[in-house]
Design an enzyme around this catalytic site. Sequence first.
Site, PDB file in Angstrom:
ATOM      1  N   GLY A   5       0.732  -1.329   0.094  1.00  0.00           N
ATOM      2  CA  GLY A   5      -0.041   0.147   0.022  1.00  0.00           C
ATOM      3  C   GLY A   5       0.817   1.270   0.024  1.00  0.00           C
ATOM      4  O   GLY A   5       0.561   2.200   0.769  1.00  0.00           O
ATOM      5  N   ALA A  50       2.472   2.819  -5.229  1.00  0.00           N
ATOM      6  CA  ALA A  50       2.116   1.934  -6.451  1.00  0.00           C
ATOM      7  C   ALA A  50       0.831   1.257  -6.061  1.00  0.00           C
ATOM      8  O   ALA A  50      -0.143   1.133  -6.833  1.00  0.00           O
ATOM      9  CB  ALA A  50       3.361   1.096  -6.647  1.00  0.00           C
ATOM     10  N   SER A  60       1.318  -3.439   5.252  1.00  0.00           N
ATOM     11  CA  SER A  60       1.598  -3.764   6.564  1.00  0.00           C
ATOM     12  C   SER A  60       2.136  -2.598   7.287  1.00  0.00           C
ATOM     13  O   SER A  60       3.334  -1.874   6.698  1.00  0.00           O
ATOM     14  CB  SER A  60       3.032  -4.792   6.604  1.00  0.00           C
ATOM     15  N   ILE A  89       5.804  -2.715   8.207  1.00  0.00           N
ATOM     16  CA  ILE A  89       6.832  -2.475   7.399  1.00  0.00           C
ATOM     17  C   ILE A  89       6.798  -0.888   7.002  1.00  0.00           C
ATOM     18  O   ILE A  89       7.726  -0.415   6.659  1.00  0.00           O
ATOM     19  CB  ILE A  89       6.672  -3.230   6.133  1.00  0.00           C
ATOM     20  N   GLU A 146       8.502  12.152  -4.403  1.00  0.00           N
ATOM     21  CA  GLU A 146       7.746  13.586  -4.584  1.00  0.00           C
ATOM     22  C   GLU A 146       7.701  14.518  -5.462  1.00  0.00           C
ATOM     23  O   GLU A 146       6.905  15.409  -5.465  1.00  0.00           O
ATOM     24  CB  GLU A 146       8.302  14.298  -2.975  1.00  0.00           C
ATOM     25  N   LYS A 181       5.562  22.371 -10.462  1.00  0.00           N
ATOM     26  CA  LYS A 181       7.035  21.872 -11.099  1.00  0.00           C
ATOM     27  C   LYS A 181       6.811  22.137 -12.619  1.00  0.00           C
ATOM     28  O   LYS A 181       6.084  21.847 -13.170  1.00  0.00           O
ATOM     29  CB  LYS A 181       7.325  20.634 -10.730  1.00  0.00           C
ATOM     30  N   LEU A 233       8.419  -0.139  -7.201  1.00  0.00           N
ATOM     31  CA  LEU A 233       9.843  -0.392  -7.001  1.00  0.00           C
ATOM     32  C   LEU A 233      10.014  -1.839  -7.020  1.00  0.00           C
ATOM     33  O   LEU A 233      11.177  -2.176  -7.139  1.00  0.00           O
ATOM     34  CB  LEU A 233      10.219  -0.216  -5.371  1.00  0.00           C
ATOM     35  N   GLU A 278      15.185  12.522 -12.912  1.00  0.00           N
ATOM     36  CA  GLU A 278      14.373  12.574 -13.842  1.00  0.00           C
ATOM     37  C   GLU A 278      12.728  12.456 -13.556  1.00  0.00           C
ATOM     38  O   GLU A 278      11.876  12.615 -14.114  1.00  0.00           O
ATOM     39  CB  GLU A 278      14.484  12.333 -15.486  1.00  0.00           C
ATOM     40  N   ILE A 292       7.141   7.346 -10.587  1.00  0.00           N
ATOM     41  CA  ILE A 292       5.828   7.402 -10.260  1.00  0.00           C
ATOM     42  C   ILE A 292       5.139   7.651 -11.764  1.00  0.00           C
ATOM     43  O   ILE A 292       4.180   6.816 -11.903  1.00  0.00           O
ATOM     44  CB  ILE A 292       5.357   8.765  -9.601  1.00  0.00           C
TER      45      ILE A 292
HETATM   46  C1  FAD Z   1      15.657   7.768  -2.717  1.00  0.00           C
HETATM   47  C2  FAD Z   1      14.435   7.866  -3.492  1.00  0.00           C
HETATM   48  C3  FAD Z   1      13.820   8.762  -4.246  1.00  0.00           C
HETATM   49  C4  FAD Z   1      12.784   8.734  -5.018  1.00  0.00           C
HETATM   50  N1  FAD Z   1      12.325   9.985  -5.487  1.00  0.00           N
HETATM   51  C5  FAD Z   1      11.077   9.763  -6.403  1.00  0.00           C
HETATM   52  C6  FAD Z   1      10.677  11.040  -7.097  1.00  0.00           C
HETATM   53  O1  FAD Z   1      11.134  12.256  -6.684  1.00  0.00           O
HETATM   54  N2  FAD Z   1       9.818  11.073  -7.909  1.00  0.00           N
HETATM   55  C7  FAD Z   1       9.204   9.786  -8.298  1.00  0.00           C
HETATM   56  O2  FAD Z   1       8.466   9.464  -9.257  1.00  0.00           O
HETATM   57  N3  FAD Z   1       9.753   8.570  -7.492  1.00  0.00           N
HETATM   58  C8  FAD Z   1      10.802   8.748  -6.527  1.00  0.00           C
HETATM   59  N4  FAD Z   1      11.302   7.525  -6.139  1.00  0.00           N
HETATM   60  C9  FAD Z   1      10.473   6.373  -6.306  1.00  0.00           C
HETATM   61  C10 FAD Z   1       9.144   6.132  -5.568  1.00  0.00           C
HETATM   62  O3  FAD Z   1       9.291   6.368  -3.965  1.00  0.00           O
HETATM   63  C11 FAD Z   1       8.470   4.997  -5.742  1.00  0.00           C
HETATM   64  O4  FAD Z   1       8.192   4.612  -6.982  1.00  0.00           O
HETATM   65  C12 FAD Z   1       6.972   5.212  -4.821  1.00  0.00           C
HETATM   66  O5  FAD Z   1       6.942   5.375  -3.727  1.00  0.00           O
HETATM   67  C13 FAD Z   1       6.391   3.632  -5.130  1.00  0.00           C
HETATM   68  O6  FAD Z   1       6.691   2.724  -4.031  1.00  0.00           O
HETATM   69  P1  FAD Z   1       6.130   1.448  -3.954  1.00  0.00           P
HETATM   70  O7  FAD Z   1       4.776   1.485  -3.701  1.00  0.00           O
HETATM   71  O8  FAD Z   1       6.508   0.684  -5.094  1.00  0.00           O
HETATM   72  O9  FAD Z   1       6.795   0.921  -2.787  1.00  0.00           O
HETATM   73  P2  FAD Z   1       6.807   1.174  -0.976  1.00  0.00           P
HETATM   74  O10 FAD Z   1       6.410   2.614  -0.890  1.00  0.00           O
HETATM   75  O11 FAD Z   1       7.866   0.636  -0.482  1.00  0.00           O
HETATM   76  O12 FAD Z   1       5.418   0.205  -0.585  1.00  0.00           O
HETATM   77  C14 FAD Z   1       5.617  -0.846  -0.124  1.00  0.00           C
HETATM   78  C15 FAD Z   1       4.378  -1.552   0.215  1.00  0.00           C
HETATM   79  O13 FAD Z   1       4.360  -2.922   0.316  1.00  0.00           O
HETATM   80  C16 FAD Z   1       4.202  -3.343   1.979  1.00  0.00           C
HETATM   81  N5  FAD Z   1       4.700  -4.589   1.948  1.00  0.00           N
HETATM   82  C17 FAD Z   1       5.988  -4.834   1.832  1.00  0.00           C
HETATM   83  N6  FAD Z   1       6.105  -6.207   2.446  1.00  0.00           N
HETATM   84  C18 FAD Z   1       4.917  -6.476   2.895  1.00  0.00           C
HETATM   85  C19 FAD Z   1       4.613  -7.608   3.560  1.00  0.00           C
HETATM   86  N7  FAD Z   1       5.412  -8.674   3.718  1.00  0.00           N
HETATM   87  N8  FAD Z   1       3.424  -7.942   3.833  1.00  0.00           N
HETATM   88  C20 FAD Z   1       2.342  -6.818   3.917  1.00  0.00           C
HETATM   89  N9  FAD Z   1       2.659  -5.619   3.027  1.00  0.00           N
HETATM   90  C21 FAD Z   1       4.056  -5.649   2.798  1.00  0.00           C
HETATM   91  C22 FAD Z   1       4.580  -2.101   2.670  1.00  0.00           C
HETATM   92  O14 FAD Z   1       3.961  -2.113   3.722  1.00  0.00           O
HETATM   93  C23 FAD Z   1       3.987  -0.867   1.829  1.00  0.00           C
HETATM   94  O15 FAD Z   1       2.801  -0.777   1.734  1.00  0.00           O
HETATM   95  C24 FAD Z   1      11.998   7.618  -5.147  1.00  0.00           C
HETATM   96  C25 FAD Z   1      12.697   6.415  -4.767  1.00  0.00           C
HETATM   97  C26 FAD Z   1      13.767   6.544  -3.808  1.00  0.00           C
HETATM   98  C27 FAD Z   1      14.212   5.288  -3.285  1.00  0.00           C
END
Ligand code: FAD
Length: 499
Positions: free
Chosen positions: A8, A11, A34, A37, A44, A73, A326, A335, A339
């Site tokens: 959650g 993505a 979770s 986690i 951002e 932006k 991710l 760049e 997102i």
């Molecule tokens: C340093 C950095 C800077 C960034 N800056 C930018 C930016 O400026 N612009 C941009 O577009 N993108 C940026 N990104 C990328 C952006 O942060 C991600 O694409 C976006 O936040 C999506 O993350 P996510 O939802 O894939 O993962 P996460 O935010 O990590 O979410 C993972 C989810 O999975 C859940 N989960 C994991 N394991 C379990 C489990 N075993 N049981 C239950 N739940 C679980 C977690 O609780 C969480 O809800 C950046 C990334 C990084 C690392």
Amino acid sequence: MRYIIAGGGTAGWMAAAALARFAPPGTEITLVESDAIGTVGVGEATIPQIHLFNGALGLDEAEFVRETKATFKLGIEFDGWLREGEAYMHAFGAIGRRAGLLPFQHYWLRAKQLGFAKPLMRYSLNELAARTLCMQRRRRAPGAPEMPYAYHFDAGLYAAHLRRFAEARGVVRHEGLIENVARDGESGAITSLQLDGERTIEGDFFFDCTGFRALLIGQTLDTGYEDWTRWLRCDRALAVPCANGGDFTPYTRAIARKAGWQWRIPLQHRIGNGLVYSSAHLSDDEAAETLLGNLDGAPLADPRPIGFTTGVRREMWRGNCLAIGLSAGFLEPMESTSIHLIQSTISRFLSVLPSGKPDPALVDWFNAQCAFEWARIRDFLILHYHANAREGEVFWDGVRAMDLPDTLNAKIAQWQASGFIHREHEELFTEVGWFQVLVGQGVEARGYNPLADAMPEGDLRQLLDGTEAMLVEEVRRMPTHLQFVQTMLKTTNPQGVPA
Ligand SMILES: Cc1cc2nc3c(=O)[nH]c(=O)nc-3n(C[C@H](O)[C@H](O)[C@H](O)COP(=O)(O)OP(=O)(O)OC[C@H]3O[C@@H](n4cnc5c(N)ncnc54)[C@H](O)[C@@H]3O)c2cc1C
């Protein structure tokens, strides 16, 4: 159809919101996340394509800006990437004007040879507005170009905003730790997620939105990962928010540092900062010192370390599992593409939405499209590092000397030959984006398309000077970014942005 979204973060909730909005009646959508986690908590800065996603959901812009503490932006400033003390911008929107058969860059290159071309910013509405800290949505003077924009927003608040949207449309959320992923013994398809040793969530199709853990696509299905660290050598980031200070910029800053770069993303209530660096060239202590020593306001938390391996999943979609966010791969945020990649993956999936068991022909097409999209963005990012003149700095000398992917070599060679830039298929970055970064990083074109010589010199001067004058006049009429945000918030919320 029962869709299960594991995770959650941005993505997971973007996927949930899009499915809730578009999936046919009778679809069940469940999301598991979770609290223990948590999320990665960064991400951002966006690019203008975010409007397509928010618009498709039908989000109200003023409400979105208020709820996510967003600012506007107009582009990204790259400071020190060519050499210390020099900055350029990759601004959204047009540079100059097309004339006849040719895009503007050929006329600019000819004018440069003749000695009267000005820096690119003089022909970019977005950059002129950004540099004067101005913002508007609708053009004022007739004939002025559009000014495309994106947002800076609080990633956690964006996910919360989408959660409200999704839950209001029937998405069911479970809080809990996924401890096991069950598969069908014969087909290998995922059948259920087991939570906290007691709950079982069964589904037909599973979205892996578990972030870097890649619980389904990686740990369970082991689809393989293509490592790109030979080109994009940073492997760590430190993120820290700070109090507002400095200019209220309608642009992101990416500032080159000794072994990586620092981001600065202004929001209404704080500034997001981070340092992306190569741990082979910089210790964590040095990284923290660099980051904390270069903030515009007091830090609001301790710097948070994040490790990553740049690269991409070999298959984002296998069987009844699709990786989004991710879990699908990582490209550093210079760049602001992550997102966008989430939303393009969602919209590509919707374009081949399976009604039952996914057809391999569609899955193969999907994976090939994703591979192409990621590799082209990778090339664009590599260009920023490679074409530097920061001589005598170990990290920067190394990336200047590295071998490039053939696709990037070809792009650079085409530009050098005659100012030619070709946007292949649906690659994300436009000719104008490549043009700005090639020029900004000091990659010289040896020539231009001779069709540009067909324009009389007086007309060429008029093309450049007239464009510049019109843009300067347009910017003169704009409110500041601060006024613009305050006006927008007044419609929904009297408090808000920095004084
Ligand atoms: C340093 C950095 C800077 C960034 N800056 C930018 C930016 O400026 N612009 C941009 O577009 N993108 C940026 N990104 C990328 C952006 O942060 C991600 O694409 C976006 O936040 C999506 O993350 P996510 O939802 O894939 O993962 P996460 O935010 O990590 O979410 C993972 C989810 O999975 C859940 N989960 C994991 N394991 C379990 C489990 N075993 N049981 C239950 N739940 C679980 C977690 O609780 C969480 O809800 C950046 C990334 C990084 C690392």
